[in-house]
Design an enzyme around this catalytic site. Structure first.
Site, PDB file in Angstrom:
ATOM      1  N   LYS A 183       0.787  -1.360   0.148  1.00 35.51           N
ATOM      2  CA  LYS A 183      -0.033  -0.091   0.163  1.00 35.51           C
ATOM      3  C   LYS A 183       0.955   0.998  -0.185  1.00 35.51           C
ATOM      4  O   LYS A 183       2.083   1.203   0.409  1.00 35.51           O
ATOM      5  CB  LYS A 183      -0.784   0.100   1.326  1.00 35.51           C
ATOM      6  N   HIS A 231       0.234   3.342  30.527  1.00 35.12           N
ATOM      7  CA  HIS A 231       0.900   2.537  31.400  1.00 35.12           C
ATOM      8  C   HIS A 231       1.726   1.700  30.766  1.00 35.12           C
ATOM      9  O   HIS A 231       1.453   1.159  29.595  1.00 35.12           O
ATOM     10  CB  HIS A 231       0.034   1.734  32.274  1.00 35.12           C
TER      11      HIS A 231
END
Lengths: 338, 338
Positions: A22, A168
């Site tokens: 692509k 996190h």
């Protein structure tokens, strides 16, 4: 025609599938839901009672543990994949089968008190704090003789396995050297025996010479698209000097690492409309004395494709983006931004 | 406490995470969208002109190629990951880097003219036809001296990477032996050297003796949950007799294999509300003469969890279901159904 490329460290092959290629901006996500504030997030400041007690926090002087006032906070994982930290490994063999207790540790490194700001957008000092927390907790687990490897990761976005949106990281302290690290170590050892040099240093030299896969660099770190990238827009962040161990970084390295990581993740966010990603640190195993062979680095794998029956059954990844094109696209985004 | 289990063939470890363990029925998908008829599906009977010309079809006598009347139809993949089938591999070394042309083949095996009926629900004769097509196309690619391994897979469901809903399998003819097959071969060779026996035969004997991980069996095949299952409800389908090669199956084996595969997939569908899955066949590499070491089998990995920064960075899978519990659950579903 599809091209097979061999990883210079592990000697594993990937398929670069130009037939399916692509254009780089086709990889950008069509839509994106920005992080939303949540009232009950256990990682948000004010909700400290919703997690196990903290094992580390960098906090404003005078604030009490498990109360607001922290910049980075580390807590044990409620459902640990490894632990407790000590005991009997009880390695057993039952006929063909072998097992042992999953001793070690599993922690959550809450990298910001803010629910919606992540590494790409936080003040750089906050990212420095995160890096220091990585090192502090690494050293703490390294001191445990049961632990053979400390694996620090970030899963970003639900499609990359993040169960919570609040920024996190996670740390896994493991009682063995993981297979993928062992494979890199073997490859590095083979290269060192054959050529007397560090394969990671040699790769870096080659990349800096050619330049077509370099994404960004600063004084101490380089971010590049590996020659045998396994997924579209794979990036490796590596110290320029030979550094076997993540945990021995000095203060200048901490700043340069944090800046390079932030810039790499900001390029992904801005160039590809905030894709999910996983990153992890590969470094010399904790109990290993060898220092001339391995070279720590951080691997970032955006989640823009996924492994199915071909990849899972063979171990060979099919990558639909040429690493050189991916790197050029991100370099250009960077040139526009700066 | 989490348990580490070592695969008896590859010697790779998995974490069986009892801390995160769910009950078996918690793995059942909450909702399911049954396959919908589509008017433009290139794999449906009547739309044969939307694919490249067929390379094989089992069809009603008197019907012309690339017209309706087929039971199973095989066409080249429009965007092949490997191909063309011949030419110069042009293996090149450029400093540290090595590449070669991705010669080989990549085909789609359309396993049914029906858009909505898959292996779990098709008449058994139709599944037999699919198995015969696997073998026919396998043999055709095996005859190509460039091909080292033929990898046959099925991706079922979008979350398992199926780009089309119409039941189909894929065949990849590869100019090298894939890493995961090489690892199994090495392990089997090590076991054979040490004990003089086939490790797969020994595993089967152990499983049949204990029985707690057996899911189903017929006269010639067994389906079981491997001791070191990498994902919840992983299943292996294996011939009971020592059979190094998939492609040498006789007619009785074809029927028994097709029946066992159908029953295993029907258990998944009925027991877990039609989950996505990937399966693939591991068999002795095409050009390899050794016949006493390896034992072909089919591996089914339901897509009920996914690999993130821990698994991708270490190669160690965390499995949140005990294989014994998963097998007991599916055995019970089978007992109810029969």
């Amino acid at each position: 025609m599809p091209e097979l490329r061999r990883d210079p460290i592990t000697h594993e092959w990937v398929v670069i599938s130009t037939e399916r290629a692509k254009r780089p901006h086709d990889f950008a996500r069509q839509s994106r839901t920005p992080a939303q504030q949540e009232t009950n997030c256990p990682f948000c400041a004010g909700n400290e009672s919703k997690t196990p007690p903290e094992v580390l926090a960098y906090r404003v002087d005078g604030t009490a543990p498990d109360t607001p006032g922290w910049l980075v906070r580390v807590v044990p994982n409620l459902y640990p994949a490894f632990g407790p930290a000590s005991g009997d490994l009880a390695a057993q063999k039952d006929g063909l089968y072998q097992s042992m207790n999953g001793l070690g540790g599993h922690e959550v490194i809450i990298t910001s008190p803010s629910h919606t700001e992540d590494i790409a957008s936080l003040p750089l000092e906050q990212v420095d704090c995160m890096t220091r927390a990585y090192i502090d907790r690494y050293l703490s687990h390294k001191a445990n003789p049961i632990v053979q490897f400390v694996h620090i990761i970030q899963n970003y976005g639900r499609d990359a396995g993040a169960s919570r949106e609040h920024p996190h990281s996670q740390l896994f302290a493991i009682p063995l050297v993981p297979e993928l690290v062992a494979t890199e170590l073997e490859g590095a050892q083979r290269h060192h025996t054959e050529r007397g040099s560090c394969v990671f240093c040699d790769v870096l030299q080659e990349e800096l010479r050619g330049g077509e896969r370099i994404i960004l660099e600063n004084e101490r770190f380089v971010v590049f698209a590996p020659y045998a990238s396994r997924v579209p827009f794979e990036m490796w962040l590596m110290p320029k000097a030979h550094r076997p161990r993540f945990e021995t970084m000095g203060e200048h390295d901490v700043s340069a690492f944090s800046a390079a990581l932030q810039e790499a993740l900001a390029l992904l966010r801005n160039g590809l409309n905030d894709p999910p990603f996983n990153y992890w640190i590969h470094t010399t195993p904790t109990q290993m004395a060898v220092d001339d062979v391995y070279h720590w680095h951080l691997e970032i794998l955006p989640k823009l494709s996924f492994a199915a029956g071909f990849e899972l059954g063979t171990g060979i990844m099919i990558n639909s983006a040429l690493p050189e094109t991916a790197a050029a696209f991100l370099r250009e985004k960077r040139a526009i931004a700066t």
